[in-house]
Design an enzyme around this catalytic site. Structure first.
Site, PDB file in Angstrom:
ATOM      1  N   LYS A 224       1.045  -1.152   0.096  1.00  0.00           N
ATOM      2  CA  LYS A 224       0.287  -0.190  -0.028  1.00  0.00           C
ATOM      3  C   LYS A 224       1.016   0.900   0.291  1.00  0.00           C
ATOM      4  O   LYS A 224       1.605   1.170   0.723  1.00  0.00           O
ATOM      5  CB  LYS A 224      -1.012   0.324   1.263  1.00  0.00           C
ATOM      6  CG  LYS A 224      -2.109  -1.244   1.220  1.00  0.00           C
ATOM      7  CD  LYS A 224      -3.362  -0.824   0.514  1.00  0.00           C
ATOM      8  CE  LYS A 224      -3.638  -2.251   0.321  1.00  0.00           C
ATOM      9  NZ  LYS A 224      -5.357  -1.947  -0.355  1.00  0.00           N
ATOM     10  N   ASP A 252      -0.469  -0.414  -4.462  1.00  0.00           N
ATOM     11  CA  ASP A 252      -1.895   0.205  -4.296  1.00  0.00           C
ATOM     12  C   ASP A 252      -2.045   1.052  -3.411  1.00  0.00           C
ATOM     13  O   ASP A 252      -1.777   1.351  -2.189  1.00  0.00           O
ATOM     14  CB  ASP A 252      -2.576  -1.149  -3.277  1.00  0.00           C
ATOM     15  CG  ASP A 252      -3.925  -1.160  -3.572  1.00  0.00           C
ATOM     16  OD1 ASP A 252      -4.755   0.495  -4.253  1.00  0.00           O
ATOM     17  OD2 ASP A 252      -4.347  -1.580  -2.773  1.00  0.00           O
ATOM     18  N   GLU A 278      -2.062   0.189  -8.489  1.00  0.00           N
ATOM     19  CA  GLU A 278      -3.632   0.143  -8.389  1.00  0.00           C
ATOM     20  C   GLU A 278      -4.701   0.833  -7.337  1.00  0.00           C
ATOM     21  O   GLU A 278      -3.852   1.919  -7.148  1.00  0.00           O
ATOM     22  CB  GLU A 278      -4.298  -1.209  -7.178  1.00  0.00           C
ATOM     23  CG  GLU A 278      -5.731  -1.167  -7.586  1.00  0.00           C
ATOM     24  CD  GLU A 278      -5.257  -3.070  -6.687  1.00  0.00           C
ATOM     25  OE1 GLU A 278      -6.648  -3.543  -5.371  1.00  0.00           O
ATOM     26  OE2 GLU A 278      -4.409  -3.762  -6.732  1.00  0.00           O
ATOM     27  N   GLU A 307     -11.413  -2.858  -7.984  1.00  0.00           N
ATOM     28  CA  GLU A 307     -13.231  -3.061  -6.695  1.00  0.00           C
ATOM     29  C   GLU A 307     -13.710  -2.077  -6.439  1.00  0.00           C
ATOM     30  O   GLU A 307     -15.081  -2.540  -5.799  1.00  0.00           O
ATOM     31  CB  GLU A 307     -11.187  -3.255  -5.895  1.00  0.00           C
ATOM     32  CG  GLU A 307     -11.227  -1.794  -4.542  1.00  0.00           C
ATOM     33  CD  GLU A 307     -10.122  -2.034  -4.268  1.00  0.00           C
ATOM     34  OE1 GLU A 307     -10.137  -2.194  -3.150  1.00  0.00           O
ATOM     35  OE2 GLU A 307      -9.021  -2.244  -4.110  1.00  0.00           O
ATOM     36  N   ASP A 330     -14.502  -8.116  -8.226  1.00  0.00           N
ATOM     37  CA  ASP A 330     -14.916  -7.919  -6.693  1.00  0.00           C
ATOM     38  C   ASP A 330     -16.370  -7.940  -6.082  1.00  0.00           C
ATOM     39  O   ASP A 330     -17.349  -8.170  -7.347  1.00  0.00           O
ATOM     40  CB  ASP A 330     -15.093  -6.104  -5.656  1.00  0.00           C
ATOM     41  CG  ASP A 330     -15.528  -6.377  -4.112  1.00  0.00           C
ATOM     42  OD1 ASP A 330     -14.158  -6.116  -3.429  1.00  0.00           O
ATOM     43  OD2 ASP A 330     -16.143  -6.706  -3.916  1.00  0.00           O
ATOM     44  N   HIS A 357     -10.052  -8.942  -7.176  1.00  0.00           N
ATOM     45  CA  HIS A 357      -9.920  -7.927  -5.681  1.00  0.00           C
ATOM     46  C   HIS A 357     -10.288  -8.868  -4.645  1.00  0.00           C
ATOM     47  O   HIS A 357     -11.229  -8.871  -4.976  1.00  0.00           O
ATOM     48  CB  HIS A 357     -10.262  -6.604  -5.601  1.00  0.00           C
ATOM     49  CG  HIS A 357     -10.570  -6.147  -4.352  1.00  0.00           C
ATOM     50  ND1 HIS A 357     -11.706  -5.723  -3.359  1.00  0.00           N
ATOM     51  CD2 HIS A 357      -9.202  -5.847  -3.286  1.00  0.00           C
ATOM     52  CE1 HIS A 357     -11.714  -5.494  -2.455  1.00  0.00           C
ATOM     53  NE2 HIS A 357     -10.522  -5.647  -2.495  1.00  0.00           N
TER      54      HIS A 357
END
Length: 456
Positions: A224, A252, A278, A307, A330, A357
Site C-alpha cells: 500500500k 496500491d 492499483e 474493486e 470484486d 480483488h
C-alpha cells in the site's frame, strides 16, 4: 435448471450486521481507509423445505447498518417466490431487483443499493449451488452456454458483447474444458499476497511477513502506498530488498492521488519495477486512469482497478478506454455473479486480464470460484492472471479458502463458500455480539450511534 420446485418457496430473508475489530492491529489499512473494521452485511435466505443460501457484501465498519436496512427493504422481491423460478429466468429477476421504479433512485446499480443487491444475490447463488450439490465454480462451468448466458442482463453493454456473442464465445471455449477442470483441481490457481503491505504495519512486521510469505511460496507481493513518497520509497525498497529482484512487486494507492500526481509519483517509484499501480486516482475517473496508463506504459507499469467500480457499465468504459490493464472484479461491489460474469466476457473480448480483488470478509472465499470458472470456461489460461490473497477472517467460514504454495485450492463443497460457522454472528454481530459487548464495555471502541442498532 432445477427440475424439482417443491419446497423452494422463499419464506425468510435474514440479514445481520457482522463486524470484526481489525483496526486494532492495523489490518487492512491503506492511504484512505486508515482504520477499517472488516465487516459485512450477512444474508441467510431460507426456503419452505429448509434449504438455505448464505451471502454477504463486504464493508469497513460504519455504514454496514445502512446496507442491512436496504436489504430488509428488498425482501419484498424474494419472499413468496419460488427459487427455481428465479433461477429459470435469473436475468429478469436481476433486472427487477436492481431497477425497481422507486428503489433505483438511490442507485441505480451503484452504491448502497447495489451492495445490498450483491449480498442478496450472493445468497441465491449459494442456494442454487447447494441445491445442485456443487461448488459454485462447478455449477457455472457445467452450465450449457445458453443457460449461463440466460442469467446475465446485457442491457447497456451490447455495444461490446451481445447475448448471442457471449453464447458463441463460451461455445468456442468448450474444447479442453474437462482437462482444465482437472488441472485446477490438481494444481490450484496462482495467488498474490497483500498481507505484507498494509500502511499501518511497522517496518519490523513488514520484514517478518515478507519472510513468512516467501517461505509459503509467494512470488507476487503488493504494498500500500500514497500518503508520503519518502515513506513509500522506504517501504517499497525494503520489500524489494527482502523479496529480491526476481519476485514481482505491485503497489496500491487506493485512490489517493490526482491524475498528474499519480503519474509523477509512479515515475519516481519506477526504479523498483512495480508491475502495476492499483487505483491511482478516483475509481470513477475512467479517462484519468487511461491518461495514467498511457503515461506509465514506457516504464512497464500497468494500471489495475475495479474493486470499487460501480457496475458493468463503468467496467465497459475502463476496458474500452485502455484505463485498466488488469481488471479487478470484486465479488460484492457490483450485482453478484450475474453482473460479474458479464465483466469477464467483456474483458475476454477486449483482451484484458482479470485479477480479482479479494481480502476483506469472505472475498477470497468467493472470488476463487469466479476465477476458476473463468479458467475453465472463458479465458482458458492462467498466464498473467492472479487472485489476491489476504489472510483475514477465514477461520469464521465453514468452507474457508485454502491456499497452499501460493495457489488457491479448488473448493469441493457445495455452495459459494459463504456460510459463517456457528457462533460467529453471536460473537461478532454488531453491537450486541458477545465480543463487541466486551470491547464496548472496556471502552476499546466508542458506543454505537442509535442508527447502528439494527441487529435484533
Amino acid at each position: 435448471m432445477l427440475l424439482n420446485r417443491n419446497g423452494l418457496k422463499i419464506v425468510d430473508v435474514d440479514v445481520k450486521d457482522v463486524r470484526f475489530p481489525t483496526s486494532l492491529g492495523g489490518h487492512g489499512s491503506d492511504a484512505l481507509h486508515t482504520d477499517p473494521n472488516y465487516s459485512c452485511a450477512y444474508v441467510t435466505t431460507t426456503t419452505e423445505n429448509g434449504s438455505q443460501g448464505y451471502g454477504l457484501t463486504f464493508t469497513c465498519g460504519r455504514g454496514t447498518e445502512i446496507i442491512v436496512l436496504t436489504i430488509r427493504s428488498m425482501k419484498r422481491f424474494l419472499l413468496g417466490k419460488n427459487a427455481a423460478d428465479i433461477f429459470t429466468d435469473f436475468a429478469a429477476f436481476w433486472r427487477a431487483i436492481t431497477n425497481d421504479s422507486q428503489m433505483r433512485w438511490i442507485g441505480p446499480e451503484k452504491g448502497v443499493a447495489h451492495l445490498a443487491v450483491a449480498a442478496i444475490l450472493n445468497s441465491l447463488w449459494d442456494l442454487w449451488a447447494r441445491l445442485e450439490k456443487k461448488p459454485l465454480w462447478r455449477l457455472l462451468a457445467d452450465m450449457e452456454p445458453e443457460v449461463l448466458v440466460s442469467t446475465i442482463d446485457f442491457r447497456y453493454i451490447t455495444d461490446v458483447v451481445t447475448k448471442e456473442e457471449a453464447i458463441q464465445l463460451l461455445k468456442s471455449k468448450q474444447a479442453g474444458k474437462q482437462e482444465r477442470i482437472k488441472l485446477v483441481m490438481e494444481k490450484g490457481y496462482p495467488a498474490y499476497t497483500t498481507q505484507v503491505g498494509w500502511l499501518g504495519y511497522s517496518d519490523s512486521l513488514l520484514k517478518e511477513l515478507c519472510d513468512k510469505y516467501l517461505k509459503l511460496g509467494f512470488t507476487h507481493f503488493k504494498v500500500k502506498v500514497g500518503l508520503s513518497f519518502e515513506d513509500d520509497w522506504r517501504r517499497c525498497s525494503a520489500v524489494r530488498k527482502y523479496i529480491g529482484d526476481e519476485k514481482i512487486l505491485m503497489v496500491d494507492a487506493n485512490q489517493a492521488w490526482s491524475v498528474n500526481e499519480a503519474i509523477e509519483w509512479m515515475k519516481k517509484l519506477a526504479p523498483l519495477k512495480p508491475m502495476w499501480i492499483e487505483e491511482p486516482t478516483s475509481p470513477d475517473d475512467v479517462l484519468g486512469h487511461a491518461t495514467i496508463a498511457k503515461a506509465l506504459e514506457p516504464y512497464g507499469i500497468g494500471v489495475a482497478t475495479g474493486e470499487m467500480c460501480a457496475n458493468r457499465v463503468m467496467f465497459k468504459q475502463f476496458l474500452q478506454s485502455g484505463g485498466m490493464q488488469f481488471c479487478q472484479i470484486d465479488s460484492a461491489r457490483i450485482g453478484s455473479v450475474n453482473e460479474i460474469m458479464s465483466v469477464y466476457l467483456m474483458a475476454e473480448k477486449l483482451n484484458v486480464k482479470v485479477c480479482p480483488h479479494a481480502g476483506g470478509v469472505g472475498l477470497c472465499e468467493m472470488v476463487q470460484h469466479l476465477q476458476l470458472w473463468d479458467f475453465a470456461s472463458v479465458s482458458t489460461t492462467m498466464e498473467g492472471r492472479l487472485v489476491e490473497y489476504v489472510d483475514q477472517q477465514h477461520e469464521h467460514f465453514t468452507d474457508p479458502c485454502v491456499v497452499e504454495n501460493a495457489r488457491y485450492l479448488a473448493p469441493k463443497l457445495p455452495g459459494y463458500s459463504t456460510q459463517f460457522k456457528a457462533g460467529t454472528v453471536e460473537k461478532f454481530g454488531y453491537p450486541r455480539g458477545t465480543e463487541w459487548q466486551k470491547m464496548l464495555k472496556d471502552g476499546v471502541f466508542p458506543a454505537p450511534d442509535e442508527a447502528e442498532l439494527v441487529n435484533p
